[in-house]
Design a protein around this motif. Structure first.
Motif, PDB file in Angstrom:
ATOM      1  N   THR A  39       0.822  -1.221   0.000  1.00 45.55           N
ATOM      2  CA  THR A  39       0.000   0.000   0.000  1.00 45.55           C
ATOM      3  C   THR A  39       0.849   1.260   0.000  1.00 45.55           C
ATOM      4  N   ASP A  96      -8.912  -1.572   8.742  1.00 44.42           N
ATOM      5  CA  ASP A  96      -9.728  -0.461   9.249  1.00 44.42           C
ATOM      6  C   ASP A  96      -9.867  -0.530  10.771  1.00 44.42           C
ATOM      7  N   HIS A 140     -11.675  -0.616  -3.920  1.00 48.65           N
ATOM      8  CA  HIS A 140     -12.067  -0.828  -2.521  1.00 48.65           C
ATOM      9  C   HIS A 140     -10.850  -1.182  -1.682  1.00 48.65           C
ATOM     10  N   ARG A 167      -7.830  -0.226  -2.110  1.00 45.76           N
ATOM     11  CA  ARG A 167      -7.002   0.962  -1.896  1.00 45.76           C
ATOM     12  C   ARG A 167      -7.580   1.876  -0.816  1.00 45.76           C
ATOM     13  N   ARG A 168      -8.882   1.780  -0.576  1.00 45.84           N
ATOM     14  CA  ARG A 168      -9.491   2.631   0.453  1.00 45.84           C
ATOM     15  C   ARG A 168      -9.330   2.067   1.859  1.00 45.84           C
TER      16      ARG A 168
END
Length: 270
Positions: free
Chosen positions: A94, A222, A259, A261-262
């Motif tokens: 990332t 997340d 998605h 990458r978020r």
């Protein structure tokens, strides 16, 4: 640096060709010179990889292990991922190429910032900032209490172990009877996202991913404990879990590049 044995071989061959053409007579620090050559080759490969990120991934069901383009040994690739850490490979993927190079060379190989800076055409101070930014990304935040993360990890570790071992009964015991699994269109070749309900149905689907699980590891997704798979050191798929009272109630399987990458991914402390 690259997370792939086959690409590492390519990088070393390219570095050898460059060294052969340039010659090493008069090079006082041969180790440092070769480190610079290999690092620059890796940087170019990472930048080229970034340019291809918009290309769609092959469906993972038809390519459960390594992908058709790989000529490398899947067992060796799995051993590489285990030695480096699946989550580390995922999070490194990332990072921007310059961030990745600065972080890997300094934090993993103790190369001074003054030596790294010319490789990425930055000042030593800017290189230090890049590595620091990458380090914060790798470590992630601490929004979820450690006790909650520990409980989540216990369940997710057990899920991964049961999947790798093909233990159907152990999987069912971890799943809530009404568990729901959702998978986006990039996970399997279907025109619409997939939705599967029920512990037995979800566990049966997991059994089809036993080999893929060898390239999957625990990571923070997340801020919660999840699973991430890296093929050739590249983020390919993430499983996000909802865990209630020690049982998995929801699983979201994510493979669509936008998605992925978020997502905020980080390495989970041992």
């Amino acid at each position: 640096m690259l997370g792939s044995l086959s690409e590492a071989d390519d990088a070393l061959q390219e570095a050898w060709l460059r060294a052969s053409r340039a010659g090493t007579e008069g090079v006082e620090n041969l180790g440092g010179w070769l480190t610079t050559v290999v690092a620059r080759v890796c940087l170019n490969m990472l930048r080229s990889r970034d340019h291809r990120r918009e290309d769609p991934l092959d469906p993972l069901v038809s390519d459960p292990i390594m992908g058709p383009e790989s000529g490398s040994d899947p067992v060796q690739e799995a051993e590489l991922a285990d030695s480096v850490g699946h989550a580390m490979l995922v999070v490194l993927d990332t990072l921007a190429p310059a961030e990745r190079l600065a972080f890997v060379l300094h934090d993993m190989f103790a190369v001074p910032f003054d030596d790294i800076a010319p490789m990425i055409e930055r000042s030593a101070a800017a290189t230090r900032q890049l590595a620091g930014r990458a380090r914060r990304r790798v470590k992630g935040g601490g929004a979820v209490p450690a006790a909650d993360l520990a409980r989540q990890r216990e369940v997710v570790d057990a899920f991964l172990a049961a999947t790798r071992g093909g233990n159907f009964d152990a999987l069912v015991s971890l799943l809530h009877p009404g568990v729901v699994l959702r998978a986006d269109k990039a996970v399997i070749p279907t025109p619409e996202p997939i939705r599967v309900s029920g512990a037995h149905a979800v566990a049966k689907g997991a059994m089809a991913a036993v080999e893929r699980a060898q390239f999957t590891g625990v990571a923070l997704v997340d801020g919660a404990v999840g699973l991430a798979m890296a093929r050739h050191g590249r983020l390919a798929l993430v499983l996000a879990f909802t865990i209630t009272d020690g049982h998995i109630t929801e699983i979201e399987v994510i493979a669509e590049p936008p998605h992925l990458r978020r997502l905020a991914l980080a390495v989970l402390d041992a």
